[in-house]
Design a protein around this motif. Structure first.
Motif, PDB file in Angstrom:
ATOM      1  N   ASP A 195     -17.173  12.259  -6.745  1.00 42.10           N
ATOM      2  CA  ASP A 195     -16.084  12.907  -6.016  1.00 42.10           C
ATOM      3  C   ASP A 195     -16.029  12.312  -4.614  1.00 42.10           C
ATOM      4  N   VAL A 196     -14.834  12.204  -4.047  1.00 42.15           N
ATOM      5  CA  VAL A 196     -14.685  11.836  -2.640  1.00 42.15           C
ATOM      6  C   VAL A 196     -13.933  12.970  -1.948  1.00 42.15           C
ATOM      7  N   LEU A 197     -14.545  13.487  -0.876  1.00 40.18           N
ATOM      8  CA  LEU A 197     -14.076  14.671  -0.166  1.00 40.18           C
ATOM      9  C   LEU A 197     -13.718  14.299   1.274  1.00 40.18           C
ATOM     10  N   ALA A 198     -12.549  14.749   1.738  1.00 37.84           N
ATOM     11  CA  ALA A 198     -12.164  14.542   3.130  1.00 37.84           C
ATOM     12  C   ALA A 198     -12.982  15.487   4.007  1.00 37.84           C
ATOM     13  N   GLU A 199     -13.777  14.924   4.929  1.00 40.82           N
ATOM     14  CA  GLU A 199     -14.586  15.737   5.851  1.00 40.82           C
ATOM     15  C   GLU A 199     -13.742  16.206   7.033  1.00 40.82           C
ATOM     16  N   THR A 200     -12.699  15.435   7.344  1.00 48.14           N
ATOM     17  CA  THR A 200     -11.769  15.728   8.430  1.00 48.14           C
ATOM     18  C   THR A 200     -10.376  15.503   7.853  1.00 48.14           C
ATOM     19  N   ARG A 201      -9.355  15.657   8.668  1.00 48.32           N
ATOM     20  CA  ARG A 201      -8.022  15.217   8.250  1.00 48.32           C
ATOM     21  C   ARG A 201      -8.106  13.706   8.110  1.00 48.32           C
ATOM     22  N   VAL A 202      -7.545  13.183   7.037  1.00 51.24           N
ATOM     23  CA  VAL A 202      -7.721  11.772   6.695  1.00 51.24           C
ATOM     24  C   VAL A 202      -6.381  11.105   6.413  1.00 51.24           C
ATOM     25  N   VAL A 224       0.821  -1.215   0.000  1.00 51.17           N
ATOM     26  CA  VAL A 224       0.000   0.000   0.000  1.00 51.17           C
ATOM     27  C   VAL A 224       0.853   1.261   0.000  1.00 51.17           C
ATOM     28  N   ARG A 225       0.219   2.345  -0.402  1.00 49.52           N
ATOM     29  CA  ARG A 225       0.831   3.673  -0.338  1.00 49.52           C
ATOM     30  C   ARG A 225       0.068   4.465   0.716  1.00 49.52           C
ATOM     31  N   LYS A 226       0.784   5.072   1.658  1.00 47.89           N
ATOM     32  CA  LYS A 226       0.141   5.852   2.715  1.00 47.89           C
ATOM     33  C   LYS A 226      -0.079   7.277   2.201  1.00 47.89           C
ATOM     34  N   GLU A 227      -1.323   7.743   2.331  1.00 47.92           N
ATOM     35  CA  GLU A 227      -1.691   9.061   1.814  1.00 47.92           C
ATOM     36  C   GLU A 227      -2.439   9.839   2.885  1.00 47.92           C
ATOM     37  N   PHE A 228      -2.235  11.143   2.884  1.00 43.74           N
ATOM     38  CA  PHE A 228      -2.876  12.023   3.862  1.00 43.74           C
ATOM     39  C   PHE A 228      -3.598  13.133   3.116  1.00 43.74           C
ATOM     40  N   PHE A 229      -4.787  13.491   3.608  1.00 47.62           N
ATOM     41  CA  PHE A 229      -5.578  14.547   2.989  1.00 47.62           C
ATOM     42  C   PHE A 229      -6.049  15.505   4.074  1.00 47.62           C
ATOM     43  N   ALA A 230      -6.018  16.789   3.760  1.00 46.06           N
ATOM     44  CA  ALA A 230      -6.480  17.820   4.688  1.00 46.06           C
ATOM     45  C   ALA A 230      -8.006  17.878   4.664  1.00 46.06           C
ATOM     46  N   GLN A 231      -8.581  18.421   5.732  1.00 49.55           N
ATOM     47  CA  GLN A 231     -10.030  18.619   5.761  1.00 49.55           C
ATOM     48  C   GLN A 231     -10.441  19.442   4.541  1.00 49.55           C
ATOM     49  N   HIS A 232     -11.517  19.038   3.894  1.00 48.67           N
ATOM     50  CA  HIS A 232     -12.105  19.684   2.705  1.00 48.67           C
ATOM     51  C   HIS A 232     -11.289  19.478   1.425  1.00 48.67           C
ATOM     52  N   ASP A 255      -7.964   3.976 -10.455  1.00 44.37           N
ATOM     53  CA  ASP A 255      -6.752   3.157 -10.480  1.00 44.37           C
ATOM     54  C   ASP A 255      -6.263   2.715  -9.106  1.00 44.37           C
ATOM     55  N   ARG A 256      -7.012   3.041  -8.019  1.00 43.10           N
ATOM     56  CA  ARG A 256      -6.599   2.645  -6.667  1.00 43.10           C
ATOM     57  C   ARG A 256      -7.834   2.413  -5.821  1.00 43.10           C
ATOM     58  N   VAL A 257      -7.729   1.479  -4.886  1.00 41.54           N
ATOM     59  CA  VAL A 257      -8.748   1.294  -3.854  1.00 41.54           C
ATOM     60  C   VAL A 257      -8.161   1.868  -2.566  1.00 41.54           C
ATOM     61  N   TYR A 258      -9.014   2.469  -1.739  1.00 43.27           N
ATOM     62  CA  TYR A 258      -8.562   3.164  -0.540  1.00 43.27           C
ATOM     63  C   TYR A 258      -9.077   2.490   0.725  1.00 43.27           C
ATOM     64  N   PHE A 259      -8.176   2.308   1.698  1.00 36.18           N
ATOM     65  CA  PHE A 259      -8.502   1.829   3.032  1.00 36.18           C
ATOM     66  C   PHE A 259      -8.472   3.063   3.931  1.00 36.18           C
ATOM     67  N   LEU A 260      -9.584   3.381   4.570  1.00 36.14           N
ATOM     68  CA  LEU A 260      -9.661   4.575   5.402  1.00 36.14           C
ATOM     69  C   LEU A 260      -9.149   4.234   6.806  1.00 36.14           C
ATOM     70  N   MET A 261      -7.945   4.720   7.132  1.00 34.32           N
ATOM     71  CA  MET A 261      -7.289   4.395   8.398  1.00 34.32           C
ATOM     72  C   MET A 261      -7.754   5.320   9.524  1.00 34.32           C
TER      73      MET A 261
END
Length: 150
Positions: A95-102, A29-37, A48-54
């Protein structure tokens, strides 16, 4: 406040996987971080990727004709999204949007395809669980559609 972090073994897509398969998956896996919003991905982008929400929360959103975003569903830590990337590729349907830090761990379609020759039990387990998740979504949507009709 710090969001709860869920390990790989507690992910819906990883139910029933052996410790060896979980350890292998963690290497892929590749670890990814997204800011709120921040958008994790946009409709029309390559699937091209499936995401596991940690940790954190994401929402599947659709842009309405007036430009407002409508939330279709929300996922929390331990859930996955983008599962169709595992089977058909193509493009993202929403679309998939980060509601919090993710924090997400993502598995590329390319690596997933290669599991067939290197980690078959892992691939079968992921597919079985993805089918369960997608089946649940289909059932929920059918219920919502029937409720609209009544």
């Amino acid at each position: 406040e710090a969001a709860e972090t869920v390990g790989l073994g507690a992910q819906q897509l990883c139910e029933g996987l052996s410790a060896d398969d979980l350890a292998a998956l963690e290497r892929f896996v590749r670890k990814e971080f997204f800011a709120q919003h921040e958008f994790v991905f946009r409709m029309g982008a390559p699937s091209d990727r499936v995401y596991f929400l940690m940790s954190g929360e994401v929402s599947v959103v659709a842009e309405m004709p007036d430009g407002r975003l409508r939330r279709l569903s929300t996922s929390t830590a331990g859930m996955s999204f983008g599962e169709t990337a595992m089977v058909d590729g193509g493009v993202r349907g929403a679309d998939v949007l980060a509601e919090t830090r993710v924090e997400c761990w993502s598995l590329s379609r390319e690596v997933f395809e290669k599991l067939e020759s290197t980690h078959l039990a892992l691939k079968i387990g992921l597919l079985r669980n993805a089918l369960r998740v997608v089946s649940g979504i289909a059932g929920r949507l059918t219920g919502e559609l029937l409720a609209l009709e009544s």
